[in-house]
Design a protein around this motif. Structure first.
Motif, PDB file in Angstrom:
ATOM      1  N   ASP A 121       1.533   3.826 -15.788  1.00 32.95           N
ATOM      2  CA  ASP A 121       1.865   4.465 -14.513  1.00 32.95           C
ATOM      3  C   ASP A 121       2.020   3.433 -13.393  1.00 32.95           C
ATOM      4  N   VAL A 122       1.129   2.444 -13.373  1.00 35.59           N
ATOM      5  CA  VAL A 122       1.214   1.398 -12.358  1.00 35.59           C
ATOM      6  C   VAL A 122       2.499   0.576 -12.545  1.00 35.59           C
ATOM      7  N   LYS A 123       2.849   0.301 -13.798  1.00 30.66           N
ATOM      8  CA  LYS A 123       4.074  -0.450 -14.086  1.00 30.66           C
ATOM      9  C   LYS A 123       5.308   0.299 -13.579  1.00 30.66           C
ATOM     10  N   ARG A 124       5.361   1.612 -13.858  1.00 29.30           N
ATOM     11  CA  ARG A 124       6.510   2.407 -13.407  1.00 29.30           C
ATOM     12  C   ARG A 124       6.546   2.505 -11.870  1.00 29.30           C
ATOM     13  N   ALA A 125       5.381   2.635 -11.260  1.00 27.18           N
ATOM     14  CA  ALA A 125       5.323   2.709  -9.798  1.00 27.18           C
ATOM     15  C   ALA A 125       5.811   1.406  -9.171  1.00 27.18           C
ATOM     16  N   LEU A 126       5.473   0.278  -9.793  1.00 29.96           N
ATOM     17  CA  LEU A 126       5.917  -1.022  -9.306  1.00 29.96           C
ATOM     18  C   LEU A 126       7.438  -1.138  -9.403  1.00 29.96           C
ATOM     19  N   GLY A 127       7.988  -0.645 -10.512  1.00 29.33           N
ATOM     20  CA  GLY A 127       9.438  -0.646 -10.666  1.00 29.33           C
ATOM     21  C   GLY A 127      10.123   0.209  -9.613  1.00 29.33           C
ATOM     22  N   ARG A 128       9.522   1.370  -9.301  1.00 27.83           N
ATOM     23  CA  ARG A 128      10.107   2.238  -8.266  1.00 27.83           C
ATOM     24  C   ARG A 128      10.055   1.569  -6.886  1.00 27.83           C
ATOM     25  N   GLN A 129       8.980   0.811  -6.639  1.00 27.96           N
ATOM     26  CA  GLN A 129       8.889   0.087  -5.364  1.00 27.96           C
ATOM     27  C   GLN A 129      10.029  -0.927  -5.244  1.00 27.96           C
ATOM     28  N   LEU A 130      10.285  -1.659  -6.323  1.00 29.46           N
ATOM     29  CA  LEU A 130      11.374  -2.634  -6.297  1.00 29.46           C
ATOM     30  C   LEU A 130      12.709  -1.944  -6.036  1.00 29.46           C
ATOM     31  N   ALA A 131      12.969  -0.857  -6.752  1.00 26.83           N
ATOM     32  CA  ALA A 131      14.222  -0.132  -6.577  1.00 26.83           C
ATOM     33  C   ALA A 131      14.347   0.387  -5.139  1.00 26.83           C
ATOM     34  N   GLY A 132      13.241   0.867  -4.578  1.00 27.39           N
ATOM     35  CA  GLY A 132      13.266   1.392  -3.218  1.00 27.39           C
ATOM     36  C   GLY A 132      13.585   0.322  -2.193  1.00 27.39           C
ATOM     37  N   TRP A 133      12.937  -0.841  -2.303  1.00 27.94           N
ATOM     38  CA  TRP A 133      13.211  -1.921  -1.360  1.00 27.94           C
ATOM     39  C   TRP A 133      14.628  -2.452  -1.534  1.00 27.94           C
ATOM     40  N   ARG A 134      15.087  -2.519  -2.775  1.00 30.88           N
ATOM     41  CA  ARG A 134      16.465  -2.986  -3.014  1.00 30.88           C
ATOM     42  C   ARG A 134      17.465  -2.060  -2.333  1.00 30.88           C
ATOM     43  N   GLY A 170       1.607  -5.281  -5.405  1.00 31.23           N
ATOM     44  CA  GLY A 170       1.707  -4.371  -6.546  1.00 31.23           C
ATOM     45  C   GLY A 170       1.683  -5.107  -7.866  1.00 31.23           C
ATOM     46  N   TYR A 171       2.375  -6.262  -7.914  1.00 31.33           N
ATOM     47  CA  TYR A 171       2.362  -7.068  -9.144  1.00 31.33           C
ATOM     48  C   TYR A 171       0.944  -7.561  -9.447  1.00 31.33           C
ATOM     49  N   ASP A 172       0.254  -8.076  -8.420  1.00 32.70           N
ATOM     50  CA  ASP A 172      -1.108  -8.589  -8.636  1.00 32.70           C
ATOM     51  C   ASP A 172      -2.049  -7.472  -9.103  1.00 32.70           C
ATOM     52  N   GLU A 173      -1.865  -6.269  -8.549  1.00 31.02           N
ATOM     53  CA  GLU A 173      -2.682  -5.137  -8.986  1.00 31.02           C
ATOM     54  C   GLU A 173      -2.425  -4.825 -10.464  1.00 31.02           C
TER      55      GLU A 173
END
Length: 454
Positions: A8-21, A73-76
């Motif tokens: 779940d944390v991995k997917r959330a991190l991916g969504r953060q990247l997509a959102g900022w992009r 998010g990556y460090d977490e």
């Protein structure tokens, strides 16, 4: 720990990247190109199928100006992943030995082996002679240091004592790039970087950590420069990425500009001209177009790159910016060092650009000034300027004089100093000679000399 939590944390991190992009109006291709990755990697990260290394996230953080969200998010995620792996390993140990060993023995079996610590990888004092197998070994050893530095940069700190001495060491290495042979530089810089990695791991104060991390960025940039000179652009590019990561964490835009200029140089020699221009411009932008050795160098490299693709107006504009930056430098920023930028360096970059464009009269004038200003020990710029001069002599119908000058230039350098980009440029000069000079015994002997140590 529940593995689903990690996913779940991995997917959330991916969504953060997509959102900022998306917020920055960039495509996956745009991000991939700017962080030296691939579109498929960016897509996999955004979908939660991949996480990749910290360098990727540090570069995305800088590119997208995410306010620490992506790196945090990556460090977490990594913290949770380490915890998950430790729990799995502990469960496996108990499953194997729980019925046989007592708890104290199990704990002892869990201790790490100091011999496996990558930060202990030292470069042999006898290695790196500058040629053949010794140089190959040295390159492999400094690459092990690069991997170690990537893992160590953000783990801890050290007290501030001795920082001025480290500044002195760094200054010494910067000056040594002008006249020392490649093998000696690789050995010396790698040896000091080993100690610097250990210092970074001792948890200093925040201000001391920033200074040490900045020094790590600069040392990594020096290794990038040295490896580029011997034409190992693959290793040089890896060190450029490490230098970027350290510079971002140091938070100093002038250091960032300098390491980006070194990276642009690598792309130039890899003939990746589009990337060279983009990185060189990024170096100038990140420093707010303020004058520094890094911005002057970046503008000059941008000019040389435009010249390599025949863009005359863009070449002149970039060289004009480099000259303007130079006019505002003073003190150590003008020193004969990898960390400085002087008129001698500008005239070298200028003459190379004009040689590339085929503007012989301008090139010859800049070459004369570059050779007049060049320090006697600065063998790289001196040799490359004379090789460009031989090309101009050939183009003006003085091929015999060009061959004599080429022979004198290469003959004055020992084997360790004529390797890499100097030897490559000399072979190019030989190839541009007319058939009579190219087939002469002098040219054949010279070509044989240039193949030694390859």
């Amino acid at each position: 720990m529940d593995p689903q939590e990690l996913s779940d944390v991995k997917r959330a991190l991916g969504r953060q990247l997509a959102g900022w992009r998306s917020t920055r109006g960039l495509t996956q291709d745009d991000v991939a190109r700017r962080v030296h990755s691939t579109r498929s990697t960016v897509a996999n990260v955004e979908s939660g199928r991949q996480v990749v290394d910290r360098i990727f996230w540090a570069q995305c953080e800088s590119l997208l100006r995410a306010g620490g969200e992506l790196l945090g998010g990556y460090d977490e995620y990594r913290s949770l992943e380490v915890r998950h792996q430790e729990e799995k390993a502990e469960a496996a140990r108990h499953a194997r030995w729980g019925a046989v060993l007592d708890p104290a023995m199990i704990a002892e079996a869990s201790l790490p082996d100091p011999a496996q610590d990558p930060a202990r990888a030292l470069v042999s004092p006898e290695g790196a002679s500058g040629t053949g197998a010794d140089l190959t070994v040295a390159i492999a050893e400094v690459d092990a240091l690069r991997r170690s530095l990537n893992e160590t940069l953000t783990l801890g700190s050290i007290n501030a004592s001795g920082l001025d001495e480290w500044d002195r060491i760094l200054t010494h290495h910067g000056r040594a790039t002008r006249d020392r042979s490649t093998g000696a530089l690789l050995r010396d810089i790698a040896g000091d970087l080993t100690e610097l990695i250990e210092l970074i791991g001792r948890r200093p104060s925040a201000s001391a950590l920033r200074r040490l991390t900045g020094m790590a960025a600069q040392m990594s940039g020096l290794l990038c420069l040295v490896l580029c000179r011997i034409d190992d652009t693959t290793a040089a590019h890896r060190w450029a990425r490490t230098a970027r990561l350290a510079a971002i964490e140091a938070g100093d835009p002038m250091i960032q500009a300098w390491v980006l200029a070194q990276e642009a140089h690598v792309h130039y020699y890899k003939t990746d001209f589009r990337e060279a221009v983009e990185v060189a411009r990024h170096a100038q932008e990140i420093a707010g177009h303020r004058a520094s050795a890094g911005t002057a160098l970046a503008a000059a490299i941008e000019g040389r790159t435009h010249a390599a693709t025949g863009r005359r107006e863009e070449t002149r504009a970039a060289l004009g910016r480099a000259e303007n930056f130079l006019s505002h430098l003073d003190g150590d920023a003008l020193s004969a060092s990898a960390f400085g930028y002087s008129e001698a360096q500008l005239r070298f970059h200028q003459e190379n650009a004009y040689t590339r464009l085929g503007e012989v009269d301008l090139a010859l004038a800049a070459q004369e000034r570059a050779l007049e200003l060049c320090s006697p020990g600065d063998y790289t710029d001196w040799a490359l300027t004379r090789l460009d001069r031989a090309i101009c002599l050939t183009e003006t119908g003085h091929a015999t004089e060009a061959l004599d000058s080429l022979t004198e230039t290469i003959g004055s350098l020992d084997e360790a100093k004529r390797q890499g980009i100097i030897a490559e440029r000399a072979r190019l000069v030989l190839d541009t000679l007319p058939p009579v000079q190219r087939s002469s015994s002098t040219a054949r002997d010279l070509r044989a000399l240039l193949t030694e140590g390859r």
